[in-house]
Design a protein around this motif. Structure first.
Motif, PDB file in Angstrom:
ATOM      1  N   VAL A   1      25.729 -17.280  61.093  1.00 52.46           N
ATOM      2  CA  VAL A   1      26.133 -18.505  61.771  1.00 52.46           C
ATOM      3  C   VAL A   1      25.456 -18.569  63.133  1.00 52.46           C
ATOM      4  O   VAL A   1      25.588 -17.654  63.947  1.00 52.46           O
ATOM      5  N   GLN A   2      24.717 -19.647  63.379  1.00 49.11           N
ATOM      6  CA  GLN A   2      24.083 -19.863  64.675  1.00 49.11           C
ATOM      7  C   GLN A   2      25.010 -20.708  65.543  1.00 49.11           C
ATOM      8  O   GLN A   2      25.325 -21.846  65.211  1.00 49.11           O
TER       9      GLN A   2
ATOM     10  N   GLU B   1      36.270 -19.588  65.543  1.00 48.18           N
ATOM     11  CA  GLU B   1      35.508 -18.538  64.882  1.00 48.18           C
ATOM     12  C   GLU B   1      36.062 -17.160  65.238  1.00 48.18           C
ATOM     13  O   GLU B   1      36.122 -16.259  64.392  1.00 48.18           O
TER      14      GLU B   1
ATOM     15  N   TYR C   1      37.762 -14.535  57.423  1.00 47.50           N
ATOM     16  CA  TYR C   1      36.458 -14.435  56.778  1.00 47.50           C
ATOM     17  C   TYR C   1      36.495 -13.428  55.625  1.00 47.50           C
ATOM     18  O   TYR C   1      35.943 -13.666  54.556  1.00 47.50           O
TER      19      TYR C   1
ATOM     20  N   VAL D   1      30.198 -11.634  58.901  1.00 47.11           N
ATOM     21  CA  VAL D   1      29.837 -12.954  59.391  1.00 47.11           C
ATOM     22  C   VAL D   1      29.198 -12.745  60.754  1.00 47.11           C
ATOM     23  O   VAL D   1      29.853 -12.291  61.687  1.00 47.11           O
TER      24      VAL D   1
ATOM     25  N   LEU E   1      27.845 -14.010  64.123  1.00 44.12           N
ATOM     26  CA  LEU E   1      27.965 -15.139  65.041  1.00 44.12           C
ATOM     27  C   LEU E   1      26.917 -14.961  66.130  1.00 44.12           C
ATOM     28  O   LEU E   1      27.111 -14.221  67.083  1.00 44.12           O
TER      29      LEU E   1
ATOM     30  N   ALA F   1      19.523 -18.793  59.711  1.00 47.87           N
ATOM     31  CA  ALA F   1      20.961 -19.072  59.739  1.00 47.87           C
ATOM     32  C   ALA F   1      21.360 -19.805  58.473  1.00 47.87           C
ATOM     33  O   ALA F   1      20.592 -20.613  57.930  1.00 47.87           O
TER      34      ALA F   1
ATOM     35  N   VAL G   1      24.505 -21.354  58.455  1.00 45.84           N
ATOM     36  CA  VAL G   1      25.274 -22.449  59.033  1.00 45.84           C
ATOM     37  C   VAL G   1      24.966 -22.503  60.515  1.00 45.84           C
ATOM     38  O   VAL G   1      24.837 -21.458  61.160  1.00 45.84           O
TER      39      VAL G   1
ATOM     40  N   PHE H   1      29.227 -28.496  61.618  1.00 41.25           N
ATOM     41  CA  PHE H   1      28.839 -27.490  60.642  1.00 41.25           C
ATOM     42  C   PHE H   1      27.647 -28.070  59.883  1.00 41.25           C
ATOM     43  O   PHE H   1      27.791 -28.995  59.084  1.00 41.25           O
TER      44      PHE H   1
ATOM     45  N   PHE I   1      33.595 -20.467  53.316  1.00 40.53           N
ATOM     46  CA  PHE I   1      33.418 -20.394  54.769  1.00 40.53           C
ATOM     47  C   PHE I   1      34.260 -21.458  55.464  1.00 40.53           C
ATOM     48  O   PHE I   1      34.916 -21.180  56.480  1.00 40.53           O
TER      49      PHE I   1
ATOM     50  N   GLU J   1      37.203 -21.130  58.306  1.00 41.84           N
ATOM     51  CA  GLU J   1      37.070 -21.857  59.566  1.00 41.84           C
ATOM     52  C   GLU J   1      38.279 -22.745  59.831  1.00 41.84           C
ATOM     53  O   GLU J   1      38.757 -22.837  60.968  1.00 41.84           O
TER      54      GLU J   1
END
Length: 370
Positions: free
Chosen positions: A64-65, A77, A86, A94, A96, A112, A114, A246, A263, A267
């Protein structure tokens, strides 16, 4: 986007070309340089899962970016990680990865899975660069960007007040600012764009009259330092687009649909906690996930509260669940992009079908209010 201060955010054709160049430059820069050090997230504790199918599945890792540093902006998150959501959803790790970044380059390059981004950046990537991307949900129902100024300085209260002024704009926010100008009948010829970083010091020193920022960040920081500030919110001045979106690739939607849905379930749980307990979300940012950033606890707590009460929730989310985007807001978002010369349709920018399926399969997640 917006930074927490670390003391140890022509014509229509010209606007379009400038926005396109900005996105292209950002894409090249993001591909060639790293941001802050990536910290893989690991979930230690478990929480009840509403989906037996998700619990039984194994989706491996997901990258995830983030759009900005690990501050309260990503408290949902942090909850999802720290409370095991998660893991419950079927993920081993995951990651981040902190920004600043629009996420466009990372998604296109496959770095990434997402990206948390915004509608203008993703729309620019799709409309101007042909990037195969979609927005599948949005944390912020209201665009939090603002032109920040000092009341005893630039005091920018209307778009017209920007004319002839020096506006500090970060590279990653250039397309956003050009969109704001275009939406208000202005061009870059009407202002002096001054390249800046994310620390609002140039605004305080008088080097610039206005500074692109977040309502929940730099504005609160300067107020905490005793400055009287003036805000020109993008959302109230022609750009009512969604943010902290997202965003994923078309390929991921086609081939990793269940993974993305899992995911989103995690979230939703994380942001349900963040909405109901912003103080704890702030603590997670200050003391754990952003512990090395020197975040101001008071400012972080204020930011977490404002976003929980004013940005994340809306009449739409109350009825249909977190991250959902009403048809009206989708239309307004696309219209705001058109004003900046970014021609794109709702179907090209949004795919809300994954969230529709998530809530159909997990109806108890709709009621997030504690």
């Amino acid at each position: 986007m917006s930074p927490t201060v670390l003391t140890p955010g022509s014509t229509a054709k010209r606007a379009l070309l400038a926005a396109t160049a900005a996105v292209a430059a950002l894409t090249l820069a993001a591909c060639s340089s790293g941001s802050a050090e990536e910290e893989p997230a690991s979930s230690d504790s478990a929480a009840p899962d509403t989906s037996a199918e998700a619990a039984a599945a194994s989706y491996g890792d997901i990258a995830v970016q983030l759009s900005w540093i690990k501050n309260e902006e990503f408290s949902g998150e942090f909850f999802a990680d720290s409370k095991g959501y998660y893991t419950d959803a079927g993920f081993e790790t995951v990651s981040l990865t902190p920004g600043p970044s629009t996420g466009v380059a990372e998604l296109v390059s496959g770095q990434a899975d997402v990206a948390l981004s915004d509608a203008v950046s993703i729309g620019s990537g799709i409309g101007n660069e042909g990037a195969p991307l979609k927005i599948i949900g949005a944390t912020y129902q209201k665009n939090p960007f603002t032109v920040l100024s000092l009341a005893d300085g630039g005091n920018i209260m209307t778009p017209e007040d920007m004319v002839g002024k020096k506006i500090g704009v970060q590279d990653s926010n250039t397309a956003l600012f050009l969109a704001l100008l275009a939406a208000n009948g202005l061009t870059e010829d009407d202002v002096e764009i001054v390249p800046v970083q994310y620390d609002p010091a140039p605004l305080v020193s008088g080097e610039v009259d206005g500074f692109i920022a977040y309502l929940t960040n730099e504005s609160l920081i300067l107020q905490a330092e005793g400055h009287e500030v003036t805000n020109l919110p993008f959302a109230d001045n022609g750009l009512p687009f969604v943010a902290e979106t997202f965003s994923v690739t078309d390929d991921a939607i086609a081939n990793d649909r269940e993974k993305l849905k899992a995911f989103l379930v995690a979230e939703i749980k994380g942001w349900t906690d963040a909405v109901n307990d912003p103080a704890e979300g702030s603590r997670l940012a200050v003391e754990e996930y952003g512990a090395d950033l020197g975040l101001d606890p008071e400012v972080s707590a204020q930011g977490a509260t404002v976003q929980a009460e004013e940005l994340v929730v809306s009449d739409e989310t109350a009825e249909n669940g977190l991250f959902t985007i009403s048809d009206e807001l989708q239309t307004e978002t696309v219209a705001s992009l058109a004003g900046a010369g970014i021609e794109i349709t709702e179907d090209q920018l949004f795919d809300m079908s994954l969230l529709d399926e998530v809530y159909a399969e997990n109806p108890d997640l709709v009621a997030y209010a504690g």
